[in-house]
Design an enzyme around this catalytic site. Structure first.
Site, PDB file in Angstrom:
ATOM      1  N   GLY A  74      11.250  11.193  -3.256  1.00 12.92           N
ATOM      2  CA  GLY A  74      12.253  10.141  -2.646  1.00 12.92           C
ATOM      3  C   GLY A  74      12.230  10.151  -0.945  1.00 12.92           C
ATOM      4  O   GLY A  74      12.652   9.401  -0.359  1.00 12.92           O
ATOM      5  N   THR A 123       4.240   3.820  -1.124  1.00  8.48           N
ATOM      6  CA  THR A 123       4.505   4.560  -2.442  1.00  8.48           C
ATOM      7  C   THR A 123       5.250   3.509  -3.473  1.00  8.48           C
ATOM      8  O   THR A 123       5.068   3.325  -4.595  1.00  8.48           O
ATOM      9  CB  THR A 123       5.362   5.823  -2.123  1.00  8.48           C
ATOM     10  OG1 THR A 123       4.609   6.654  -1.321  1.00  8.48           O
ATOM     11  CG2 THR A 123       5.826   6.579  -3.347  1.00  8.48           C
ATOM     12  N   VAL A 124       6.424   2.841  -2.895  1.00  6.14           N
ATOM     13  CA  VAL A 124       7.056   1.905  -3.688  1.00  6.14           C
ATOM     14  C   VAL A 124       6.387   0.789  -3.852  1.00  6.14           C
ATOM     15  O   VAL A 124       6.308   0.174  -5.267  1.00  6.14           O
ATOM     16  CB  VAL A 124       8.440   1.498  -2.719  1.00  6.14           C
ATOM     17  CG1 VAL A 124       9.042   0.817  -3.716  1.00  6.14           C
ATOM     18  CG2 VAL A 124       9.023   2.876  -2.618  1.00  6.14           C
ATOM     19  N   SER A 130       0.378  -3.727   6.507  1.00  7.04           N
ATOM     20  CA  SER A 130       0.514  -3.750   8.160  1.00  7.04           C
ATOM     21  C   SER A 130      -0.918  -4.474   8.317  1.00  7.04           C
ATOM     22  O   SER A 130      -1.773  -4.404   7.876  1.00  7.04           O
ATOM     23  CB  SER A 130       0.625  -2.467   8.595  1.00  7.04           C
ATOM     24  OG  SER A 130      -0.413  -1.782   8.097  1.00  7.04           O
ATOM     25  N   CYS A 135      18.316   5.521  -4.071  1.00  8.59           N
ATOM     26  CA  CYS A 135      17.857   6.210  -5.337  1.00  8.59           C
ATOM     27  C   CYS A 135      18.743   7.114  -5.957  1.00  8.59           C
ATOM     28  O   CYS A 135      19.031   7.176  -7.106  1.00  8.59           O
ATOM     29  CB  CYS A 135      16.434   6.545  -5.219  1.00  8.59           C
ATOM     30  SG  CYS A 135      16.205   7.984  -3.820  1.00  8.59           S
ATOM     31  N   HIS A 173      15.586  12.498  -9.822  1.00 14.22           N
ATOM     32  CA  HIS A 173      16.804  13.189  -8.935  1.00 14.22           C
ATOM     33  C   HIS A 173      17.792  13.398 -10.378  1.00 14.22           C
ATOM     34  O   HIS A 173      18.084  12.897 -10.996  1.00 14.22           O
ATOM     35  CB  HIS A 173      17.584  11.836  -8.321  1.00 14.22           C
ATOM     36  CG  HIS A 173      16.624  11.684  -6.893  1.00 14.22           C
ATOM     37  ND1 HIS A 173      15.508  12.191  -6.920  1.00 14.22           N
ATOM     38  CD2 HIS A 173      16.895  10.771  -6.147  1.00 14.22           C
ATOM     39  CE1 HIS A 173      15.163  11.839  -5.393  1.00 14.22           C
ATOM     40  NE2 HIS A 173      15.892  10.759  -5.274  1.00 14.22           N
ATOM     41  N   ASN A 231      13.635   8.587  -9.732  1.00 10.33           N
ATOM     42  CA  ASN A 231      13.878   7.800  -8.507  1.00 10.33           C
ATOM     43  C   ASN A 231      12.866   6.608  -8.039  1.00 10.33           C
ATOM     44  O   ASN A 231      13.086   5.813  -7.159  1.00 10.33           O
ATOM     45  CB  ASN A 231      13.915   8.950  -7.224  1.00 10.33           C
ATOM     46  CG  ASN A 231      12.820   9.681  -7.421  1.00 10.33           C
ATOM     47  OD1 ASN A 231      12.710  10.564  -8.284  1.00 10.33           O
ATOM     48  ND2 ASN A 231      12.102   9.707  -6.095  1.00 10.33           N
ATOM     49  N   THR A 287       0.641  -1.394  -0.022  1.00  6.29           N
ATOM     50  CA  THR A 287       0.062   0.018   0.018  1.00  6.29           C
ATOM     51  C   THR A 287       0.907   1.374   0.040  1.00  6.29           C
ATOM     52  O   THR A 287       0.341   2.471  -0.118  1.00  6.29           O
ATOM     53  CB  THR A 287      -0.984   0.079   1.133  1.00  6.29           C
ATOM     54  OG1 THR A 287      -0.149  -0.232   2.415  1.00  6.29           O
ATOM     55  CG2 THR A 287      -1.999  -0.882   1.347  1.00  6.29           C
TER      56      THR A 287
END
Length: 373
Positions: A191, A20-21, A43, A159, A261, A348, A18
């Site tokens: 990031g 971002t990555v 979680s 990253c 980046h 990134n 769930t």
């Protein structure tokens, strides 16, 4: 849909699904020709809910239909036993124990977290640079108690490190060792994860400090660009570029850009006289990593795209080229202090995160490191 060399679809699980990555993993894996998403972990707050109920979706494309109604599990190995590969997008504060438990359960873990990057038996792999470091995995498995048959951990790099070591590797391959490198980063707010940097801190501002980032870049570069040495007792160790010592100085800044980046890099070669800017451009264009030559489906056509325009690369214009799977380099020119300087841009959240883990897994499949049954 094309399949891997064994002709089977490979079931994969995603930890931190769930976040971002994890969302980026789902976006990329939903259309992957080899891998099929079989299990999602998050979680205890999210466990038991359908994915669409559990996630605060922040990607630019809709939630893929394959996962919308999939029930999220707790990050426990028993929920992932049918998966040949586990992708971890967990935050560092949770990743250590969970990833260790999955490895101990004989599962192959490809991690985006920092927890095991310094482990002397865990490869730190940028897939367009040092996939040969997968060769240490049998040692990692043999020293585990009890020894493992299929389980291991592979990490991808920070990253910011990922973006600039790709052109550094191309230059060392073409011209021999680099002896010193200065890198100044302008790092996107994504990031820092979601919700990221406070708007009052980043709008109309640059923050000239990212905790731990400079030291990570300086150290990780040596492990990635270095080789693997064989000890007298038959053990393998990462040589940290010791045969040709490399000094790296990093200065890291957070800037008001969403993704991408940007790094200004200056290098000094051991070779005298050093290569000319034109020779460097040609070497960057010609660079072909093994991941391209052996047929990983997620690798970009150009590992390094070299811009001729004087004002490129730029994050807004170039970060999604090749779906963010390669890097863009521009402004290659002579450096009056060292030898050569240039600008590099890396996405990134793609090659700097989930895309690297996915290509690492593709490499492991093609090299027989992941056993597909």
């Amino acid at each position: 849909m094309s399949k891997n060399p064994d002709g089977k679809q490979i079931k994969v699980g995603i930890l931190g699904a769930t976040g971002t990555v994890g969302q980026r993993f789902i976006t990329l894996l939903a259309k992957h020709p080899w891998f099929t998403i079989h299990a999602l972990g998050a979680s205890s707050r999210s466990a038991g809910k359908s994915y669409v109920q559990a996630v605060n979706w922040k990607q630019t494309t809709p939630i893929p239909s394959i996962v919308r109604e999939m029930i999220v599990q707790e990050c426990r190995p028993q929920h992932f036993v049918e998966c040949a590969i586990i992708f971890s997008g967990l935050d560092a504060d949770a990743a250590g124990e969970i990833e260790s438990a999955f490895r101990s359960s004989d599962l192959a873990v490809f991690s985006n977290a920092k927890n095991y990057r310094r482990d002397p038996s865990v490869p730190l792999i940028v897939p367009l640079v040092n996939d040969s470091h997968l060769s240490i995995i049998p040692q990692q498995q043999s020293i585990h108690n009890p020894p493992l048959k299929k389980g291991f951990i592979v990490t991808n790099a920070n990253c910011s490190t990922t973006g600039y070591v790709i052109p550094l590797r191309a230059l060392e391959k073409a011209f021999g060792p680099i002896e010193s490198c200065l890198v100044t980063t302008m790092q996107a707010i994504s990031g820092a994860g979601y919700p990221g940097v406070s708007s009052l801190d980043i709008i109309d501002n640059i923050v000239p400090y990212i905790g731990g980032e400079e030291e990570k870049m300086e150290w990780e570069t040596l492990k990635i660009l270095g080789g693997i040495a064989d000890g007298d007792d038959g053990s393998k160790t990462f040589d940290m570029h010791a045969r040709h010592p490399l000094r790296v100085s990093a200065s890291c800044n957070r800037v008001p850009v969403v993704d991408g980046h940007t790094m200004c890099v200056s290098v000094r070669f051991q070779r005298r006289p050093p290569p000319s800017p034109q020779q460097v451009r040609e070497a960057l264009v010609a660079y072909t990593p093994e991941a391209q030559s052996i047929g990983c489906p997620s690798v970009p056509v150009h590992a390094i795209f070299v811009h001729e325009e004087p004002d490129r690369p730029q994050p807004r214009l170039d970060r999604y080229y090749q779906d963010g799977a390669g890097v863009s380099v521009g402004r290659v020119r002579q450096c009056p202090v060292l030898d050569i300087k240039f600008v590099v841009l890396a996405n990134n959240v793609s090659i700097g995160a989930a895309t690297s883990s996915i290509i690492n897994a593709e490499l492991a499949v093609l090299k027989g490191v992941v056993r597909v049954e």
